[in-house]
Write a protein that holds these residues in place. Structure first.
Motif, mmCIF file in Angstrom:
data_model
loop_
_atom_site.group_PDB
_atom_site.id
_atom_site.type_symbol
_atom_site.label_atom_id
_atom_site.label_comp_id
_atom_site.label_asym_id
_atom_site.label_seq_id
_atom_site.Cartn_x
_atom_site.Cartn_y
_atom_site.Cartn_z
ATOM 1 N N GLU A 170 6.051 15.704 -0.411
ATOM 2 C CA GLU A 170 5.667 15.027 -1.650
ATOM 3 C C GLU A 170 6.261 13.626 -1.590
ATOM 4 N N TYR A 171 5.416 12.605 -1.636
ATOM 5 C CA TYR A 171 5.932 11.240 -1.598
ATOM 6 C C TYR A 171 6.176 10.756 -3.020
ATOM 7 N N LYS A 172 7.356 10.209 -3.218
ATOM 8 C CA LYS A 172 7.698 9.683 -4.531
ATOM 9 C C LYS A 172 7.982 8.195 -4.353
ATOM 10 N N GLU A 379 -4.826 -5.667 -17.895
ATOM 11 C CA GLU A 379 -3.742 -4.886 -18.480
ATOM 12 C C GLU A 379 -2.482 -5.755 -18.549
ATOM 13 N N THR A 380 -1.780 -5.697 -19.674
ATOM 14 C CA THR A 380 -0.533 -6.470 -19.785
ATOM 15 C C THR A 380 0.681 -5.557 -19.977
ATOM 16 N N ASP A 381 0.446 -4.253 -20.015
ATOM 17 C CA ASP A 381 1.549 -3.315 -20.217
ATOM 18 C C ASP A 381 2.183 -2.988 -18.856
ATOM 19 N N VAL A 382 3.352 -3.548 -18.651
ATOM 20 C CA VAL A 382 4.040 -3.366 -17.360
ATOM 21 C C VAL A 382 4.332 -1.890 -17.093
ATOM 22 N N ASN A 383 4.662 -1.160 -18.149
ATOM 23 C CA ASN A 383 5.022 0.247 -17.952
ATOM 24 C C ASN A 383 3.867 1.057 -17.370
ATOM 25 N N LYS A 384 2.655 0.734 -17.837
ATOM 26 C CA LYS A 384 1.491 1.458 -17.277
ATOM 27 C C LYS A 384 1.357 1.156 -15.792
ATOM 28 N N ILE A 385 1.545 -0.105 -15.467
ATOM 29 C CA ILE A 385 1.401 -0.506 -14.058
ATOM 30 C C ILE A 385 2.470 0.180 -13.208
ATOM 31 N N LEU A 386 3.693 0.194 -13.724
ATOM 32 C CA LEU A 386 4.785 0.814 -12.962
ATOM 33 C C LEU A 386 4.602 2.327 -12.858
ATOM 34 N N ASP A 387 4.028 2.898 -13.901
ATOM 35 C CA ASP A 387 3.761 4.328 -13.861
ATOM 36 C C ASP A 387 2.795 4.650 -12.716
ATOM 37 N N LEU A 388 1.726 3.876 -12.661
ATOM 38 C CA LEU A 388 0.758 4.096 -11.578
ATOM 39 C C LEU A 388 1.390 3.810 -10.217
ATOM 40 N N ALA A 389 2.210 2.770 -10.163
ATOM 41 C CA ALA A 389 2.858 2.429 -8.879
ATOM 42 C C ALA A 389 3.781 3.559 -8.431
ATOM 43 N N SER A 390 4.483 4.168 -9.410
ATOM 44 C CA SER A 390 5.416 5.239 -9.040
ATOM 45 C C SER A 390 4.680 6.455 -8.482
ATOM 46 N N ARG A 391 3.387 6.522 -8.750
ATOM 47 C CA ARG A 391 2.578 7.617 -8.176
ATOM 48 C C ARG A 391 1.847 7.158 -6.909
ATOM 49 N N GLY A 392 2.204 5.996 -6.453
ATOM 50 C CA GLY A 392 1.545 5.487 -5.250
ATOM 51 C C GLY A 392 0.121 5.059 -5.522
ATOM 52 N N GLY A 393 -0.198 4.837 -6.793
ATOM 53 C CA GLY A 393 -1.562 4.439 -7.138
ATOM 54 C C GLY A 393 -2.478 5.629 -7.342
ATOM 55 N N ASN A 394 -1.922 6.840 -7.188
ATOM 56 C CA ASN A 394 -2.778 8.018 -7.354
ATOM 57 C C ASN A 394 -3.252 8.148 -8.789
ATOM 58 N N TYR A 395 -4.414 8.656 -8.949
ATOM 59 C CA TYR A 395 -4.947 8.802 -10.297
ATOM 60 C C TYR A 395 -5.653 10.135 -10.468
ATOM 61 N N TYR A 396 -5.562 10.968 -9.485
ATOM 62 C CA TYR A 396 -6.246 12.247 -9.604
ATOM 63 C C TYR A 396 -5.228 13.376 -9.557
ATOM 64 N N TYR A 397 -5.661 14.518 -9.949
ATOM 65 C CA TYR A 397 -4.797 15.680 -9.930
ATOM 66 C C TYR A 397 -4.649 16.187 -8.509
ATOM 67 N N TYR A 398 -3.489 16.685 -8.227
ATOM 68 C CA TYR A 398 -3.341 17.337 -6.945
ATOM 69 C C TYR A 398 -2.299 18.441 -7.060
ATOM 70 N N VAL A 456 1.512 -0.656 -2.119
ATOM 71 C CA VAL A 456 0.778 0.099 -3.137
ATOM 72 C C VAL A 456 0.059 -0.935 -3.995
ATOM 73 N N VAL A 457 -1.219 -0.756 -4.146
ATOM 74 C CA VAL A 457 -2.042 -1.754 -4.831
ATOM 75 C C VAL A 457 -2.490 -1.204 -6.185
ATOM 76 N N ILE A 458 -2.150 -1.902 -7.236
ATOM 77 C CA ILE A 458 -2.543 -1.459 -8.571
ATOM 78 C C ILE A 458 -3.443 -2.525 -9.195
#
Lengths: 505, 183
Positions: A170-172, A379-398, A456-458
């Motif tokens: 699991e990559y974090k 998007e201007t909400d940094v937290n959303k961007i960082l959240d996605l970055a912390s998942r490696g840009g993943n957006y689907y369930y696994y 990681v590209v967001i």
């Protein structure tokens, strides 16, 4: 008993009639085996992309079928004239050893960006996209994220069975860069304009050609889409021109390169035989110069050494395949920024060198640089961007294996760039360049032997972020005794909480 | 090979791009699954699937339907691609490797069954395991399996039957053990 099982049994009885005594057990075993067939899930965007690439490759090969010896004179002259015409529009590709440039002018696609109205390209995400599930399909580019549970490189060996079975990983992603803020609520999205503008003239030219049984005049509004010119000699090249997409590539004439002789076994390359970066870049530069291809629109070339980094991290070097083709990337620069694939790779002109023969084998991604630009909400909400970055840009369930080894990948301060993405409308794909934050991967632990990502590209486009947050604010943990629904799981906390600091462009 | 598939192959060999697209659609999932079973890693599987289809494309003209079966031909390319992937690392090469079940979407019941089957298949040798998987999960004929693995049809049948026999024995011992525990 099904017909299928009966066939299995008959086959077994034919080999060893004593099996008949155990028919009940055999049926049970075969039924279990059949019902246990794993349903492998695959990435549909990968399937579509590979299909498109294969068909493009096939289109490149099409012209190789033409044997001028068997063509009638009219066609011969027509294609001769066409070739001449092409040499006029692509002056650098005139033949010496068939193709090499003898002129000083170089092929250069100047950047042209025409502004259009706000939101002119329509929705950036597909309208029928699922809002949840493992395969959210919308206008995103290559790769589709990745990450999730992968197999570890350090292939664990089960002592009792001697079976090699990879441990899941699991990559974090942990953000360790500086604080930043996002101050631009609107930015320009670029859409590539297809074609070079010359196909209509070429089609008009061809419309005057008559064959004995086929008349191009019978076609309504024909357009020349692509063509290939090739050298029929050992280590020869073919030049593929896609007028529809406005792209040129140079490839090996595959029939005449020994590496494509499928019956020939080639020993794996050894790392000591791979030329250094400087030498590889020198060979690529020389090739581009010989073929009159300008690199003015591109940044400093660099060798794709992802395989080497994996090699260095891997304890058992025999596990790593040393490739025989090295790729040099000339990063495309638009408005001073680099372009990235969604998976983090750099977009740009690429030159491959086959190090078995120390010859350039391919040059691709040379394309027109005509774009339209349109303002879109960002998007201007940094937290959303960082959240996605912390998942490696993943957006689907696994699925997360509870026994998976967790490997932490460190991300550094992001920089602005563009992310290449695709918008599908009316069966036509359009290339979009969406402003994005590029988080460089700054540390890969040594136990992540097979991990390689540059960054990681967001994307910053609000529409895309919203859809990603909708479709991927989990991962879903599937436990043996329960299933977790999306309502029960809170979105992951951002890794750091950041006060506003303007991001340098 | 059915007539429709033969027609597609012939159309493809004559330069019909759409025919190749249809062949690709027909074989993508099979080849992806076949490779995924062996490498258990999404990105590697994608790379190898791409390599397989590129090789198939490059060699399609050489395919002779009179001399072989397309199904077996493309599986053989996939198998050789996996061998190439592992070449130089003999210690870990396992052509009959089983998938990483954690990445496979399945119900809990099915997962239990998968675990059970995996445990039993572990006991088999690599060749037995590969042939059983090709025969049962990929629904390939012995003739096709023989072409893929480079053995005779009879030999494949023999290997399959020995594998099943071993599975039966391991299942039987499991039942005996289970009965003893209950009693």
């Amino acid at each position: 008993m099904t017909e299928n099982i009966k066939i299995f049994l008959d086959d077994l009885y034919a080999v060893d009639s004593s099996f008949k005594k155990h028919e009940r057990e055999l049926i049970d075993i075969i039924e279990k085996l059949l019902s246990s067939k794993p349903d492998i899930k695959f990435n549909k965007s990968f399937q579509s992309r590979l299909r498109a690439e294969l068909l493009e490759k096939l289109a490149q090969k099409e012209n190789k079928k033409i044997n001028f010896n068997y063509m009638n004179n009219k066609l011969f002259y027509a294609f001769g004239a066409l070739a001449l015409f092409l040499l006029l529009i692509i002056p650098s590709l005139s033949p010496e050893s068939s193709f090499k440039n003898t002129k000083t002018a170089k092929v250069n696609f100047d950047l042209q960006v025409n502004k259009v109205s706000k939101n002119a390209f329509g929705p950036l995400v597909a309208q029928n996209a699922a809002t949840a599930g493992s395969e959210v399909s919308y206008a995103v580019g290559r790769g589709g994220g990745g990450g999730g549970v992968a197999a570890a490189g350090d292939m664990a060996v089960e002592a009792d069975s001697k079976l090699i079975y990879p441990q899941p990983v699991e990559y974090k992603y942990v953000y360790a860069g500086e604080e930043f803020s996002l101050d631009n609520a609107q930015m320009e999205v670029l859409k590539k304009i297809k074609g070079s503008g010359s196909q209509n003239e070429m089609a008009q030219f061809l419309q005057n050609v008559n064959f004995d049984n086929i008349s191009l005049q019978s076609l309504d509004d024909p357009k020349l889409r692509n063509f290939t010119i090739y050298e029929d000699k050992d280590f020869g090249y073919s030049i593929y021109v896609d007028l529809y997409e406005g792209m040129i590539s140079i490839n090996e004439t595959w029939e005449r390169w020994p590496i494509y002789n499928y019956n020939t076994y080639l020993e794996p390359m050894k790392i000591e035989n791979i030329p250094g970066d400087e030498q590889l870049i020198g060979m690529a530069n020389k090739f581009l110069n010989d073929y009159g291809i300008s690199t003015a629109s591109y940044g400093e070339p660099r060798v794709d050494n992802s395989w080497r980094e994996i090699y260095m991290r891997t304890e058992d070097k025999s596990m790593v395949y040393v490739p025989d083709v090295m790729t040099i990337v000339y990063p495309l620069i638009i408005n001073g920024q680099e372009i990235y694939e969604e998976w983090g790779g750099t977009m740009g002109l690429r030159v491959s060198i086959n190090v078995r023969y120390n010859k350039v084998s391919n040059m691709w991604n040379l394309s027109n640089q005509k774009y339209q630009s349109s303002i879109y909400d960002m998007e201007t909400d940094v937290n959303k961007i960082l959240d996605l970055a912390s998942r490696g840009g993943n957006y689907y369930y696994y699925y997360q294996d509870p026994s998976a080894k967790t490997v932490e990948i460190t991300l550094g301060t992001p920089r602005l760039g563009y992310m290449q993405t695709w918008q599908y409308t009316d069966n036509v794909s359009h290339e979009l360049l969406v402003p994005a934050l590029i988080f460089p991967v700054t540390n890969i632990p040594t136990d992540a032997e097979y991990f390689y990502r540059e960054s990681v590209v967001i994307p910053l486009a609000k529409e895309i972020i919203d859809q990603r947050m909708q479709g991927g604010d989990l991962p879903v943990q599937i436990m043996e005794d329960q299933t977790v629904s999306s309502e029960e799981t809170a979105p992951a906390e951002p890794v750091v909480d950041l006060p506003a600091v303007k991001l340098e462009e | 090979m059915d007539n429709k598939e033969l027609a597609l192959i012939q159309a493809c060999q004559s330069g019909n791009n759409e025919a190749f697209g249809q062949l690709y659609d027909q074989y993508f999932k099979k080849i992806y699954s076949f490779i995924y079973y062996k490498v258990s890693h999404k990105e590697s599987a994608e790379d190898l699937v791409a390599d397989t289809f590129y090789k198939a494309l490059a060699n399609l003209k050489k395919f002779n339907s009179a001399q072989g079966n397309f199904n077996a031909w493309i599986y053989r390319i996939a198998r050789n691609t996996v061998i190439d992937h592992y070449r130089g690392s003999k210690d870990v090469q396992d052509l009959g490797a089983l998938p990483d079940f954690s990445e496979i979407d399945s119900t809990i019941d099915q997962r239990l069954s998968l675990e059970e089957v995996r445990d039993k298949l572990y006991k088999l040798n690599e060749t037995q395991r590969e042939i059983i998987i090709l025969r049962v999960w990929h629904d390939l004929s012995y003739q096709e399996i023989a072409e893929i693995v480079g053995k005779s049809e009879d030999n494949c049948k023999m290997i399959f039957s020995r594998g099943i026999k071993e599975l039966r024995l391991s299942l039987a011992s499991l039942i005996i053990l289970f009965t003893m525990l209950i009693n």
